[in-house]
Enzyme design. Structure first.
Site, mmCIF file in Angstrom:
data_model
loop_
_atom_site.group_PDB
_atom_site.id
_atom_site.type_symbol
_atom_site.label_atom_id
_atom_site.label_comp_id
_atom_site.label_asym_id
_atom_site.label_seq_id
_atom_site.Cartn_x
_atom_site.Cartn_y
_atom_site.Cartn_z
ATOM 1 N N CYS A 104 8.233 0.525 6.233
ATOM 2 C CA CYS A 104 8.204 0.976 4.839
ATOM 3 C C CYS A 104 8.054 -0.163 3.837
ATOM 4 C CB CYS A 104 9.440 1.821 4.527
ATOM 5 S SG CYS A 104 11.015 0.932 4.592
ATOM 6 N N HIS A 112 15.024 2.741 2.818
ATOM 7 C CA HIS A 112 13.625 3.165 2.805
ATOM 8 C C HIS A 112 13.050 3.008 1.406
ATOM 9 C CE1 HIS A 112 10.132 5.156 4.474
ATOM 10 N NE2 HIS A 112 10.131 6.041 3.491
ATOM 11 N N HIS A 169 4.226 6.402 1.204
ATOM 12 C CA HIS A 169 5.136 5.520 1.940
ATOM 13 C C HIS A 169 4.778 5.504 3.416
ATOM 14 C CE1 HIS A 169 7.896 8.908 3.532
ATOM 15 N NE2 HIS A 169 6.866 9.494 2.966
#
Length: 228
Positions: A135, A187, A199
């Site tokens: 991420c 994240h 993402h």
């Protein structure tokens, strides 16, 4: 006979010239409100999708065929889109000052364009691209290649840079952070407008999801603006 042919040619030429003036008079357009707009290889829905663009992104108008414009994005992606989703750059930015002043920025547009080209790339822990990402590796890659901005390597470190903003202040290009581990920020993704963010998902790779989905809505922690 000669006069009739000459008149026909002149009328045709006038129509063509008028059309060209309309196209090139626009020069730049801005994407109207939509979830996303498919960019196709030709001027109809029968052609394949080559990329996507999003609300308030600015594009160059290269040509026209019927109700389709040939466009070029700030990331140099060329293709065809339905003209009904293209507004006047000047008029639209006046109407949506808050959002458009940010997304009209060429750096943010380029970051978003680069991010879109990576949709479908697999997730791989520790990877920073260009063919797989985790991420924070993904956000680092698109900011570096789109705007020459070096972000810290981890999601926690990235959450500490830029200006803190609330969720209702989000604009395209902002970073959004989530607690997916139960232990704090774990994240990160990038907001692209209309409650959507792009993402590198742990289970599904690079993709677009909604902040309003039950999963991400309950895990949203904070957001930061890197480019003001």
């Amino acid at each position: 006979m000669f006069k009739r042919k000459t008149i026909t040619v002149l009328v045709t030429a006038f129509i063509v010239i008028s059309n060209i003036q309309t196209i090139y008079g626009l020069e730049k357009g801005i994407i109207k409100q939509c979830d996303y707009l498919n960019i196709r290889s030709g001027p109809s829905t029968s052609y394949k999708v080559v990329s996507k663009t999003y609300t308030n992104n600015t594009v160059e108008i290269l040509g026209k065929s019927g109700s389709w414009y040939k466009i070029k994005t700030s990331g140099n992606i060329e293709g065809w889109v339905s003209s009904k989703y293209i507004g006047s750059y000047k008029e639209t930015t006046e109407e949506v000052k808050g959002e458009a002043l940010i997304t009209a920025n060429s750096s943010i547009n380029k970051i978003i364009d680069i991010a879109n080209t990576k949709i479908g790339k697999p997730y791989k822990w520790g990877s920073t691209g260009p063919n797989s990402f985790d991420c924070s590796g993904f956000t680092s890659y698109i900011y570096q290649n789109g705007a020459g901005i070096n972000l810290p390597r981890t999601s926690v470190a990235q959450s500490k840079v830029g200006s803190k903003i609330s969720r209702n202040q989000l604009k395209s290009g902002d970073l959004v952070f989530f607690n997916t581990s139960g232990k704090g920020i774990s994240h990160v993704g990038m907001y692209i407008g209309n409650s959507k963010f792009i993402h590198a998902s742990t289970s599904k790779g690079v993709r677009i999801d909604s902040l309003n989905s039950s999963y991400y809505k309950s895990r949203f922690v904070s957001a930061s603006r890197i480019i003001k």
